[in-house]
Every structure is written in C-alpha cells, then in structure tokens.
Design a protein around this motif. Structure first.
Motif, short mmCIF file in Angstrom:
data_model
loop_
_atom_site.label_atom_id
_atom_site.label_comp_id
_atom_site.label_asym_id
_atom_site.label_seq_id
_atom_site.Cartn_x
_atom_site.Cartn_y
_atom_site.Cartn_z
N UNK A 526 2.28 20.08 -1.73
CA UNK A 526 1.97 19.12 -0.68
C UNK A 526 2.86 17.90 -0.89
N UNK A 527 2.68 16.89 -0.04
CA UNK A 527 3.58 15.72 -0.13
C UNK A 527 3.55 15.08 -1.51
N UNK A 528 2.36 15.04 -2.12
CA UNK A 528 2.24 14.43 -3.45
C UNK A 528 3.07 15.17 -4.47
N UNK A 530 5.54 17.22 -3.94
CA UNK A 530 6.98 17.19 -3.62
C UNK A 530 7.60 15.84 -3.98
N UNK A 531 6.82 14.75 -3.86
CA UNK A 531 7.32 13.45 -4.31
C UNK A 531 7.59 13.50 -5.81
N UNK A 609 -2.59 11.50 -8.14
CA UNK A 609 -3.08 11.09 -6.84
C UNK A 609 -3.92 9.81 -6.99
N UNK A 643 2.76 8.34 -9.32
CA UNK A 643 1.60 8.12 -8.47
C UNK A 643 1.90 8.51 -7.03
N UNK A 644 0.89 9.03 -6.36
CA UNK A 644 1.03 9.26 -4.94
C UNK A 644 -0.13 8.53 -4.29
N UNK A 645 0.19 7.44 -3.61
CA UNK A 645 -0.85 6.59 -3.03
C UNK A 645 -1.17 7.05 -1.63
N UNK B 501 -2.83 13.54 4.88
CA UNK B 501 -1.77 12.79 4.21
C UNK B 501 -0.86 13.69 3.39
N UNK B 502 -1.44 14.76 2.85
CA UNK B 502 -0.65 15.62 1.97
C UNK B 502 0.02 16.74 2.75
N UNK B 503 -0.35 16.88 4.01
CA UNK B 503 0.14 18.01 4.79
C UNK B 503 1.66 18.00 4.91
N UNK B 504 2.24 19.20 4.87
CA UNK B 504 3.70 19.31 4.97
C UNK B 504 4.15 19.51 6.41
N UNK B 507 6.96 17.27 7.95
CA UNK B 507 7.49 16.63 6.75
C UNK B 507 8.97 16.98 6.67
N UNK B 635 1.80 0.34 -5.68
CA UNK B 635 2.37 1.48 -4.98
C UNK B 635 3.79 1.80 -5.48
N UNK B 636 4.03 3.08 -5.68
CA UNK B 636 5.41 3.55 -5.88
C UNK B 636 6.05 3.17 -7.20
N UNK B 637 5.26 2.85 -8.22
CA UNK B 637 5.85 2.56 -9.52
C UNK B 637 5.47 3.70 -10.46
#
Lengths: 647, 647
Positions: A526-528, A530-531, A609, A643-645, B501-504, B507, B635-637
C-alpha cells in the motif's frame, strides 16, 4: 538563530536557538524555567546563616528529651531522674563535636562535608561509607522532623491524630515543591521562623525556671497515656546507654554548617565558625533546660501529646495563646529542619553523581537550577518511610543518628589524618588535594588530638547506638549502608567500563564499509509500504522486502500487487504455520545477519504507520515497536522507522 | 529454509523458516502452539449439541425462580403465590421464541445469530445494536452464572461466604485458561455434567412432586434470612411485571443453538432444530416444576442460601448425599454456562472485527487457534463486574436479559422482513445475501407471522424489563449500548479512512528523491557517536552533526575532539540557556525540516547506546527513546537508531 564562528576553517558552528520554554503544568507548579546565567551568587551573614543551617540541629530539641524518657519509661517513672544527667553528657559530647567541626570549617573553606573529608584523607571506601551514611540520614531527618512536627500539631489538635500520615506526606511533598522552585531569597523566609522558635523556647524555659524558683511550677495536669517500648524492665546500664543514644539525636544537624561554608560571606570560615559556636550554645542550653523542666513537672512520653506540649501548657497554665505560639513555632521549625535535608541530599547526591557513584541524572540542574532528581528522590523515599512507620517518631528514631555518628567519626578521623599529613610537610611546602590545600601549620599536634578525641568519642557513641538499638531497627541501617556502598561501586564500575569502551585512545581510522544490505518487512502493499520501499532504495541497491504470511490468500494478493508495484525489488514471503509474525521474521533477519561479510552493515527499514489520534494505536498491532524492541539487543543491526502519516 | 518458486522471473520468493515456537510459561499454561493446518473440522450430534449449547439456558433455572421471589418479597410472603402463574407466562414466551428460532435455524444453516440476521435484513445500525446487545449480554452471562454458581457453593459451605468474590474471579480466570487452550474434545467433557444436572433436577422435582401428592412435603426447616429489594411496598401490576422481567432471565441462552448451527452434523438445520425443541421442553418443565415446589415448601429468597439449596434439603430431608450431588451439579452447570459465553463472545467479536467494527486483533487466532483477544477481554470485563457487584446475582440481574431481549427482537424482526422479501420473489429466483440465500417459499405468510409475533412479544418484554428495572441498573445497559454502537462506528470510520489513504488506486509512480539530508545528534565524541557518523556518511554526503551544549566547557571539548575525529563533517553546537536538551534540538530539526525542498528526505540518525544489563539503562538518560517519541508526530522525518553495544 545567529552568531557564527567559522573564521578558522573548522566545520564547527555555534548557534543559539530562539527557544523559549513552553508553559505547562510544571511552570504553574514550580515556576518558569531559569536560564543558567541566573545562578545565584549571593552570600549570607552569620544571622541568616544561623537561621538557615541551624534549624535541623535546633529542632531536635523538640523531640530529644521525649525520646530519652520513652526509653527510661521501661524502668518506671522513677528512672526519669536519669534524663537530666544524660542530657549533661550529651552537652559534653556537643562541646567536643563543636571544637572538632570548628577545625574542619577552617580546613575546608570550600565545604567540608564528611564525604569530601573522607575522600581526601581516608580513601574511596571510607568516602562511600560516609556518603551512604549521610544519604540515609538526610532521608531520616526528613521523616523524623516532619513526623515530629505533625506530632506537635496533633498535641494541639487531637482530632488530627487519624490523619497524621496523610498530613506528614503532604508536608514532605509541599517542601519538595518549594525546593523544586528553588529557594532564592531564603534568608528572610528562614530567619523569621527560626528566631521565633528560639525566642519561644527561651521564653518557655525562662518562665519555667522562674516558676520553679518561685515554687509555683506544678506537675503536669491530666498527663496523656504513657508510652513505653516493650515490657517493663529493671534499670540497667544498658537502658541508660540506650536512653543516651536516643538523646544524641539532638546532635544531628551539627555538621550542616560545615557542608554549607560556601554560602557564607567572607571571611567565610570565620563567619561559619562563629555561627557554629552560637548554634551549639543555643542547642546545649535548650536541651538541658527542657530536660530539667520536663523532669520537674513529671512530663511523660506519649504518642498523643509531645513533651513540649505538656511543658508549654504546664508552664503557661493552660492551652492559651502562648501555648499555641510555642507549638506553632515548634511545628514550623521541624518542617524547616526537613528543608535542611532538601539542601543537603541533592548537593551530596550530585557530588556522588559527578564522581560516578550515582546515576548521572542526579548531577543535572533542573529548570529552576536545582538538582531536581535528588529533591524528588529524597521526598519519595521519606514518604515511603513515613508510611511504613505511620509517622511515629519513636518508631523512626532507632534508624536515625547512627548514620550521623558514623559520618562524624569518618569526618573526624579524616581530619586527624589530615593534621598528621600537615605535620609531616616541610614548612612552605604545599600539597593540593581535591577539597583543600595542605600547608604546614604549627600546633598541628593539638588540633590532631582534638579531632582524634572527636573521632573516638563519636565512634563510641555510634557503637553504643548500634548495640542498644540493634533490635529495634538499627540493623536496617547497618544492612542498608553496605548495600548502598555496593551499589555505588557497581554504578562506578559501569561508568568506568563504559568510558573505556567509548574512549578514542588507540582508536584507528574506521574501516571502509563495503556493502549495505537493507531488509524491508511489509504487512501488505500500500502507499505506506511503497513510501518505505522508496526510502529503502535510496539507502542501498541491495534491498529485500519480507512479508510474513499468516494466510495463503493474503500472500497471493501481496505477491500480485508486488509484481505490479515492487519496482523489481526482491520479495521474500515467509510462511508462518503457527500464525506468529515476529518470530519467523527475526529468524530470517538473524540468518541474514549471521551470513554477512565483515563490516557489512545491515539496516532494517520498518514502515511505521502514525495515526491521527493516539487512540487509533489501539486498533493496530504495534508491529514497528515490537520489532524495534526485539532487534534492540541484536548486535550491529540498524533499525530505521519510516513514518507514514495519515492526515 | 527451502522451496523456491522463481521460474517465472518474478522477484517473489517463498520460504518456510525452520522455526519451532519456543517453550515458555505460556506453553505451560495453555499448551504448545498449534499449526494452522490443525484447525478442527469435527461435527457433533444432537446429544452432544444439547450438552454444549443448552448449559447456558438450562442453568438459568438455578436462579430464575429465586429472582422472581426476591422481587415479590417486597409485598410480603403472601405475594409468593404469584410466582407460579408468572412462570407459566414465561413458558408461553418460551414456546413463541422456540418456534421463531426454529425458523431462523432453517433459514441460516451457516449460523444465524442476531448480528448476522439483523445485518442482512435490517441494515448496519440494527446489526451494530444487536452486536452491542449480545456482547453486553455475553459478559453478563459470565458474571451472573459464575456468581450464581458460587452462591450454590456458599449455600452448602457457608464458611466460604467471605471469599465469594475471590472464588468467582478465580473461576472466571480458570474458564478463560481452559478456553485459551482450546476445547477440542469438548463433547464428552460437556455431556457428563450437563446430563448429570438434568438428571438431578428431574430427580429433585420428581421426588418433590411425589412427596407433595403423598402429603409428606414439609415447609422448609430453619429458612435463611429473607432478602428484599428496597422497602416494603403494596402488591401492584408494576411489581408483578418486575418479577416477570426477573423470571425471563431463564430464557437467556435460548439463542445459543442458532449461533452454532455449523457445529452440528448434517442434516445440520434439522439436527439443530430438534436439539432446540428438546432444550425448550427441559427448560420449561424444570422452571415450572421448581417454581411450583418452591411455593409449596415456602422457600425464601436469600443471599446466604439459594432456593435450589432450600428445595433440595427439604425434599431430601437434610444435607445428605443427594443434596450435595444436586448442589454440585448446579454449581458445575453454572460454570459451564459461563463457558457458552466464552464460545460466543470471541466468535462475535471476531465477526465484528472482520467487518471493521472492533480492533482487528480480535480476529487473530492465537497460538491455540482460538480468538485469544476476545477470550481475555471477556474474562477481564466479567471479573470487573463481579468485583463491582460483589458477586451478587440479585445485583447483576437488572443489567441482564435486556440485551438478550433486544437481540431477540432484532433477530425476529429481521426474520420477518426476510420472509416478506422471500414472499415477493418470483418462483425460481435466487438472491444471495451475505449470510444466506433467498428462494421463494410457499406459506411465507405464516412464517412471517410467527417471527412477527416473536418480535412483538420480545419487544414488549424488553420494554417491560427496561421500565421495571430502569432504576436498579437497566439504565447502565441502556446507556452502554449506544456508546458501544458509537465506538463501533468510530472504529469503522478509522479503518475505512485508513484504507482509502493507503489505497494504490490513482497512485502514480513515485517521484524521484533529489536530496537526502542527514542530521546526527551527538552527546559527545566517542566510539559510539563515531560509529553513528560512519553510518550517517554511508547514507548521504549531506550530514550535519548537532551537539546541544549545556555546559560551555563540555562544548569546547566536543569541538576540539570533533576537529580531530569528525572527518570534516559539519558540527552545529546549539547553546541551551535553560539546560534543556530536547527542545533546542527539536527546534533546530524543525527549522531544517521547514526549509527543505519538495521531496527532500530528512533522516535523523540517533546513536543509541545499548548496555549489557537492563538496569544500566537507569544510569543513562534515555535520549534516543525520548527523541524518537518526540519525532514520531512530525511528518515525514525518518528516524534511524544506530545501536552501539557495549560487550
């Protein structure tokens, strides 16, 4: 955000962030944080010094007489007559101690507590023994003083008797908060109640003596039920020595001035020395006076009314304003005596922490520039003791004073040894020790003798105390102190071994890293995840994704999606017949780790997550946290949280 | 470690690790883990089915009569005469329920609990209401049955009265452990005590009736002190309805068979339906018989001796072997009734979890292939209830049954609606729903009427129950159920939003990462921080080390060492005037994060010192953990722990 310093080509850069501490419940409780530059440098004179440092010692007159009587009570009220001669013996001991400490104050103008004196003159083991004795005693001072203060309150207001433990614990915590705030303008706040107490005590003793001479001093009316320890026994030398031991608790706190010399105005040692003399004179006269009068009015030791209360109402003829003022001043000075420990314990534990015998946190200054860890630790242990002993002074006394006298002995022995060293220096020679500087002094023999006598006498008292109080509780302290010393040395060993492991001596250039393997555990595609994959590919070309399959259908779905979205990265699907998730993954990681080349680095990238609300965490298995904890103890594996926010 | 599957060029690889679960205290407590392949597929016949599913319903005859009497007692013992007609009304209700559920069993051969029937026919909200009602009731079944079982024990052995809460909680935990092990050969274990109980009850009622006819049935000797609820009041319709409500608790558990149809041997629905009939006959006759005899001997409701105990000792003429066998069989069946909930609650909560209304963990099968989370949750909440209500059946009853009757109503309404849908299908047409398949059936009107009557009657009973027991405790359940429904939908919303949110879908390909910045906080320059530096340099060329300076001297030392060992990497020294460590560092990281370019990744590399013994952690500030927690919500760290193990 400014102030550079890069003129010299060094890659180091200084910055001062525009950071202002946030307001929180702690700000409300203990005040706004203070910058380091605000550390106080004010010094105090003799009058303020007496108020601040003497409250511990002076306050013990509030219970010392009673504790002698409660021991003598076992042989019947006739034995009470021995209290007065015993108090004279204690004053003799006080004189020896005062002379000894006078010398210490002049020898250690930077502060001459037993720990420092023992460390410089007797070695580490003695220093640690002195440290453990003093720490134990600071804690007991808080417990005993506050319990005694509450006992005074209860004497005046018997309805409070059932709440004595709660009141005592609240007071300990109150004094803790005051100390966490930091006592900056302590002088006035301390001077008023201290001198009020001294005045009230002298007034009471004075009026009592006048009435005694005039023949109008009557026996105590309606005395409270008498408290005794154990059964009735015949008067014996042992019993008298035990009463003497109890009385010596009056001398606890005599060393306080020698610990705080640095707080005095110059000439420091002279001012401190004179303050010590004043204190001893007040202490000695009050102790003798109170004990004499208590005997005359036939005061009895009791849990429900203190001897001070019986004295005050007999001398003043009832529970009037003067009586209440006396009780109030006694209660306040006892609480303030606890405050003395709040200064001493954190300072000593910081000293021990700096020397590596206690956790380093004890040396950190909190937001108000005080040693917060020490203050909180002291309060919590004292509360525990109060709860265990139900705020009973008589219950706590057998644990008390033994530590004080042991530290007296070590300190005086150290001083004697210091004079001996001084006597063997050549004139003009100077030896710098950690706490003081040695220079030849004529007359060292006399001074050595004074400290030597102090050492022997206090050692004898410590021995008497340990023997006569062993069964009642002294054994606890005698067991605790070696345990503390063992703890000190275990901590010390740890810090030393750590320092040697981290040392850069004999540390060569780091070898090159030939290869970096990355393992990426995923629960699904999923997006998490894949990030996290994108991040893993940034780190290394050698990435392996791992999926633990609890359910073959789910695994087939993961596989199909991975073929589409996995960017050609290798995916290992681990079958887990027992529906366990962590164990197969760990087994796989361990196998990879075991087969790696020398200096190959292994990084586990964990997609983590992060939900919007904390309670959402309950709706997820905390896989990232569990995996991190499990890997923490595997050597040489780096764990990265991506992290996936979810916004 | 084998079994490859890489013939098709896919990068996916399957492996079965040679992992055998370790033995631990859990193995000892609940048995060795079972592989998924071991899931049981055995089915049971009617005799075993009656034993397993009927214990809940049959056991309620042990307390239903007594709970009617305790309500009537408020109007004096003369009112006890109403118990018998009330029990006849309850049997009437039982007949309606049995007919209704017979139809449900045939309509839902895959299991027709109220949740499934309501979901398929009435929509999500009704399904969630049914779910919350059933969960509440499963919990209360455990609390009530075990409390009643302990009350039987206490009747036989009054000395145990003071320990009833402890005994009840131990029994709940014991049943929990048995269920965590998984009940694989449940048949025999259940059949013996169930049939023993039925035999003992019929024997007691039979002997009682014979003695009644022969005229030798005497009133109860030495009756226990009577228990009443609140004050004395006149006999009223309200009181009779309240007694009726209490008596309807006998009907809880009637739905158990409809939940467990899948466990029966083929023809499933027929076998389950016949078992339901048998159960209703036994339940009805025992309830009427016990209530009749209790009236004849003048049994009184009491906390210290149950009505069953009074009946048994009166009928058998004393506390003899037959008496003890009756009490023992009653106690055992009550504990087994709790066991029914241990099957129902985890199964329903797993169903709710799969549908996304409860945390997913409830759908995980534990090491013994049972839904461990549900089992443990049920046990803990039931223990809480028992502790709050001090194991009093009378205290718990007002909370009980309301949920059961609400779920009866929803289930029967759903069935009625299903018949209506079936009646409007064309012959031969087939509609597949999630729980069953709809086909036209002649005579649907009659069947709809039966279920409709069932729905109306149970709705009336639920209403009577809620009204007459509102003040005594029904309000708790009426408040709790909407709260549970709200919780279900909050959880559902979370899972749905997370999935989207996690759906591909929609994407795109991930954008390239132009730059990777690494920040390395260090507390000093030593082997640990240099290992982390080496790792940081492996990740990126853009590394910045950061040192928070609490002490200028320390900062100068760090700077000097860094010039020597820092490999030319930039070091920022942050001044911290308030001696805070975390806050200036976070402020700096946030500033860097705020200024980064789009898609730039920021990694914080945290050197993490891992000591040899866990207690050594007390000697260190847990900087790495504190920093990680603080950064978790930014976020994002990315946070990377580089462990440094001291061996």
């Amino acid at each position: 955000m400014n102030s550079f310093d890069q003129e010299d080509g060094s890659p180091v850069m200084y910055r001062t962030p525009d950071y202002v501490p946030r307001r929180s419940w702690r700000t409300w409780l203990i005040g706004r944080p203070l910058p380091t530059a605000d550390a106080p440098h004010q010094t105090i004179g003799k009058l303020a010094g007496l108020a601040i440092f003497a409250s511990d010692a002076l306050s013990s007159t509030a219970y010392a007489t009673q504790e002698m009587l409660v021991v003598l009570a076992a042989a019947g009220t006739a034995a009470f007559g021995y209290a007065f001669p015993i108090s004279l013996a204690i004053v003799g001991l006080l004189i020896i101690l005062t002379l000894s400490y006078e010398q210490t104050i002049h020898a250690y103008p930077g502060g001459g507590g037993a720990y420092i004196v023992a460390r410089d003159n007797l070695g580490e083991l003695s220093a640690q023994t002195a440290g453990s004795a003093l720490l134990t005693d600071y804690i007991l001072t808080v417990a005993v003083s506050v319990s005694s203060g509450v006992a005074q309150l209860v004497s005046a207001f018997p309805v409070l008797y059932d709440f004595r433990v709660e009141i005592a614990i609240s007071l300990v915590l109150f004094v803790m908060i005051v100390n966490l705030r930091g006592v900056r303008e302590a002088g006035a706040a301390f001077a008023i109640p201290s001198y009020f107490f001294v005045a009230m005590m002298y007034l009471m003793v004075g009026v009592g003596l006048v009435r005694y001479v005039a023949g109008t001093l009557l026996p105590v009316a309606d005395p409270p039920p008498m408290e005794t320890l154990g059964g009735v026994q015949a008067l014996s030398l042992f019993l008298i020595l035990r009463a003497f031991s109890s009385g010596t608790t009056a001398l606890t706190g005599v060393e306080a001035i020698s610990n705080g010399i640095q707080a005095f105005r110059e000439p420091r040692s002279r001012n401190a020395g004179i303050t010590l003399m004043w204190m001893s004179v007040i202490l000695g006269t009050l102790l003798v006076g109170i004990t004499f009068l208590a005997g005359e009015i036939g005061a009895v030791p009791s849990e429900s009314e203190t001897v001070i209360s019986q004295l005050a109402r007999t001398i003043y003829g009832g529970r009037n304003v003067l009586y209440l003022a006396t009780i109030a001043s006694t209660t306040v000075i006892l609480i303030m005596a606890a405050n003395t420990s709040y200064a001493g314990f954190p300072r000593l534990s910081a000293l021990l922490a700096i020397d590596g015998f206690l956790p380093r946190q004890f040396a950190f200054r909190g937001s108000r520039l005080v040693y917060s860890y020490g203050i909180v630790a002291l309060a919590l242990i004292a509360c525990m003791l109060i709860a265990i002993f139900q705020a009973s002074v008589t219950g706590l006394i057998p644990l008390y004073a033994i530590g004080v006298f042991l530290s007296f002995t070590l300190s005086q022995t150290g001083m004697a040894r210091r004079w001996w060293k001084i006597g063997h220096l050549a004139p003009g020679q100077e030896v710098k020790e950690r706490g003081s500087t040695l220079r030849y002094e004529p007359g060292w023999q006399t001074k050595m003798t004074i400290n030597g006598v102090g050492a022997v006498v206090t050692a004898v008292v410590a021995l008497i105390f340990a023997t006569t109080k062993f069964v009642q509780g002294a054994w606890v302290v005698l067991l605790l102190m070696p345990l503390l010393v063992l703890m000190f040395s275990a901590i010390h060993r740890h810090y030393r071994s750590l320092a040697s492991h981290l040392s850069l001596e004999a540390y060569g250039a780091p070898p090159p890293v030939p290869r970096h393997r990355v393992i990426l555990p995923i629960s699904g595609v999923h997006r998490g995840s894949l990030a996290a994959l994108r991040y893993a590919m940034l780190l290394s070309d050698d990435v392996t994704a791992v999926h633990v399959s609890l359910d073959p259908e789910e695994a087939a779905r993961v596989r199909k999606k991975w073929d589409m979205w996995g960017e050609g990265v290798r995916l290992v699907i681990l079958d887990s017949p027992y529906r366990l998730w962590l164990e197969p993954l760990l087994a796989y990681i361990e196998e990879v780790a075991a087969n790696r080349q020398p200096n190959e680095t292994l990084t586990i990238v964990v997609p983590n997550f992060v939900p919007k609300h904390w309670w959402h965490n309950l709706l997820h298995t905390q896989a990232a946290i569990v995996l991190r904890l499990a890997l923490l103890f595997k050597s040489g594996i780096v764990v990265t949280d991506v992290p996936y926010h979810v916004e």
